[in-house]
Design a protein around this motif. Structure first.
Motif, PDB file in Angstrom:
ATOM      1  N   THR A 242      12.791  12.879  10.586  1.00 20.99           N
ATOM      2  CA  THR A 242      14.200  13.271  10.610  1.00 20.99           C
ATOM      3  C   THR A 242      14.918  12.766   9.363  1.00 20.99           C
ATOM      4  OG1 THR A 242      14.933  11.291  11.806  1.00 20.99           O
ATOM      5  CG2 THR A 242      14.181  13.178  13.114  1.00 20.99           C
ATOM      6  N   ALA A 248      15.367  18.074  10.010  1.00 20.83           N
ATOM      7  CA  ALA A 248      14.083  17.423  10.265  1.00 20.83           C
ATOM      8  C   ALA A 248      12.943  18.334   9.855  1.00 20.83           C
ATOM      9  CB  ALA A 248      13.955  17.060  11.745  1.00 20.83           C
ATOM     10  N   GLY A 274      18.559  11.691  17.063  1.00 22.87           N
ATOM     11  CA  GLY A 274      17.116  11.671  16.827  1.00 22.87           C
ATOM     12  C   GLY A 274      16.313  11.618  18.112  1.00 22.87           C
ATOM     13  N   THR A 299      16.457  21.067  16.325  1.00 25.95           N
ATOM     14  CA  THR A 299      17.505  20.562  15.441  1.00 25.95           C
ATOM     15  C   THR A 299      18.872  21.096  15.862  1.00 25.95           C
ATOM     16  OG1 THR A 299      16.911  22.322  13.873  1.00 25.95           O
ATOM     17  CG2 THR A 299      16.086  20.117  13.405  1.00 25.95           C
TER      18      THR A 299
END
Length: 333
Positions: A242, A248, A274, A299
Motif C-alpha cells: 500500500t 496499492a 490499509g 482500493t
C-alpha cells in the motif's frame, strides 16, 4: 466462548469507562445493521466466507485539526467491519478486560462474533499533523492465547496484530491447516521507543511460508526487508503493497497490478484504510476475482472507509458497494 449478539440498532451508544486510572469516553455510532440479510454481488452461489480475524482490537485516541476522538481500532476490528459489510461470516479473536466490553456489543450488533483470548487491550494515540501521522503505543497487550483447534471451522484466517500480541509461529501453523491465510504485516514489524513512539524494524518474514496473502505499507516492507525489491520473493501467494493516497499494488508470480484510491473521496479519517484493503482483497480473491480486479475494487472500498470514524466505517463501506460493478461469473472458491 462466543458472546451473544446484542442489538445497538438505531441508537447511539456512548459509554464512559474506567480502565485503571484512565477514564475513556467511547463514542460508537448509530447503526441500522442488516447483516443477517445482506447479500452482495460477489455471493451469487449463496456461499459466504467464514473468516477468523485474529489480533487485538484497540482503543485509539485520534488527534488532528484541533479535534480529538476516541474510537475502537486495530486491524482485526477494521477487517471484521469490511468483511461483515460484504456479507461474510466473521469471528474476531481478541483480548479485553472482563468488565470492558463496549466494542464487543457493537461488533455483535453487526453480526460479528467475538472470542476472548486474553485480558488486556492495546491503546494507541494517533496524531495527524501537517500531512503526516505519528503513532504512539500507550498500553501494550499481552500475547493472545490461541490454539489451532479453535480455527478448524474457518475457511479463511486473517492475522492482524498491532503490537506483537500474535506469535509468528501461529501464522505458519494456520497455513498448514490448508486454509486461506491473510496477514497484516504491521504488528509483526513494529517496535516501540521509550515514549511509545512506533517504528518499524528489520524482520525475518519466513514465517509467511504457505500463506495466501500478505499486506503492508511500502514503509513496513522496506523496514522489514531492507528494501522493496525483495517483496517479490516473499513466500506468500499474493503480496499487497500500500502507498497511502496513491493506492496499492498486488504482486503474484511474475505479474503486478495496481489499484488507485478514489480521488473524489474527501477523507475524514484514514485510520484503518490499509486494514480494510487487506480484508477486501482477501474477500475478492477468495470470491474468484482475478488479482487485477480484486485490487481495483479493494482500493475503492478502502477509500470509502476513510469517510467515517471507527465503527461508522461499516456503513460507509456498505454504501460504497452499490457503486461497484461486479460480474456474476465469479464465485467463492
Amino acid at each position: 466462548m462466543k458472546t451473544g449478539a446484542k442489538s445497538c440498532a438505531g441508537r447511539s451508544l456512548t459509554i464512559a469507562l474506567q480502565h485503571g486510572n484512565l477514564p475513556l469516553s467511547f463514542v460508537l455510532a448509530s447503526f441500522s445493521p442488516k447483516r443477517k440479510t445482506l447479500r452482495l454481488p460477489t455471493s451469487y452461489d449463496g456461499k459466504h466466507l467464514r473468516v477468523a480475524c485474529i489480533g487485538s482490537v484497540t482503543v485509539d485516541t485520534i488527534v488532528g485539526q484541533g479535534n480529538q476522538a476516541v474510537s475502537a481500532g486495530g486491524t482485526s476490528f477494521f477487517a471484521a467491519l469490511a468483511l461483515a459489510s460484504m456479507g461474510d461470516s466473521v469471528t474476531v479473536f481478541t483480548s479485553y478486560p472482563q468488565d470492558w466490553r463496549p466494542y464487543v456489543e457493537v461488533l455483535n450488533s453487526l453480526g460479528i462474533d467475538v472470542v476472548k483470548v486474553g485480558d488486556e487491550i492495546a491503546q494507541f494515540r494517533i496524531v495527524y499533523r501537517d500531512g503526516s501521522r505519528k503513532l504512539y503505543l500507550t498500553s501494550k497487550p499481552f500475547r493472545l492465547k490461541l490454539t489451532m483447534s479453535e480455527l478448524h471451522g474457518f475457511d479463511s484466517i486473517l492475522f492482524g496484530p498491532v503490537a506483537g500480541e500474535v506469535e509468528a509461529h501461529l501464522v505458519t501453523e494456520a497455513a498448514s491447516l490448508n486454509r486461506r491465510v491473510g496477514v497484516g504485516l504491521q504488528g509483526f514489524v513494529r517496535d516501540f521507543g521509550p515514549d511509545g513512539r512506533v517504528f518499524n524494524r528489520k524482520t525475518d518474514l519466513n514465517f509467511l511460508k504457505g500463506t495466501f496473502l500478505i499486506s503492508g505499507s511500502s514503509r513496513e516492507f522496506s523496514a522489514a526487508l531492507g528494501g522493496l525489491k525483495d517483496v517479490w520473493g516473499l513466500p506468500s501467494l499474493y503480496k499487497v503493497v500500500t502507498s497511502g493516497k496513491r493506492g496499492a499494488a498486488i504482486l503474484w508470480e511474475n505479474q503486478r497490478a495496481a489499484g488507485r484510491a478514489d480521488p473524489k473521496v474527501k477523507s475524514k479519517d484514514p485510520t484503518g484504510a490499509g486494514d480494510v484493503l487487506l480484508a477486501s482483497v482477501l474477500h475478492y480473491l477468495s470470491s474468484g476475482f482475478p488479482p487485477e480486479r480484486a485490487i481495483a475494487l479493494a482500493t475503492r472500498v478502502a477509500s470509502a472507509a476513510t469517510l467515517e470514524v471507527g465503527a461508522k466505517k461499516f456503513e460507509a463501506i456498505r454504501r460504497s458497494l452499490s457503486d461497484l460493478s461486479v460480474s456474476p461469473r465469479y464465485h467463492h472458491r
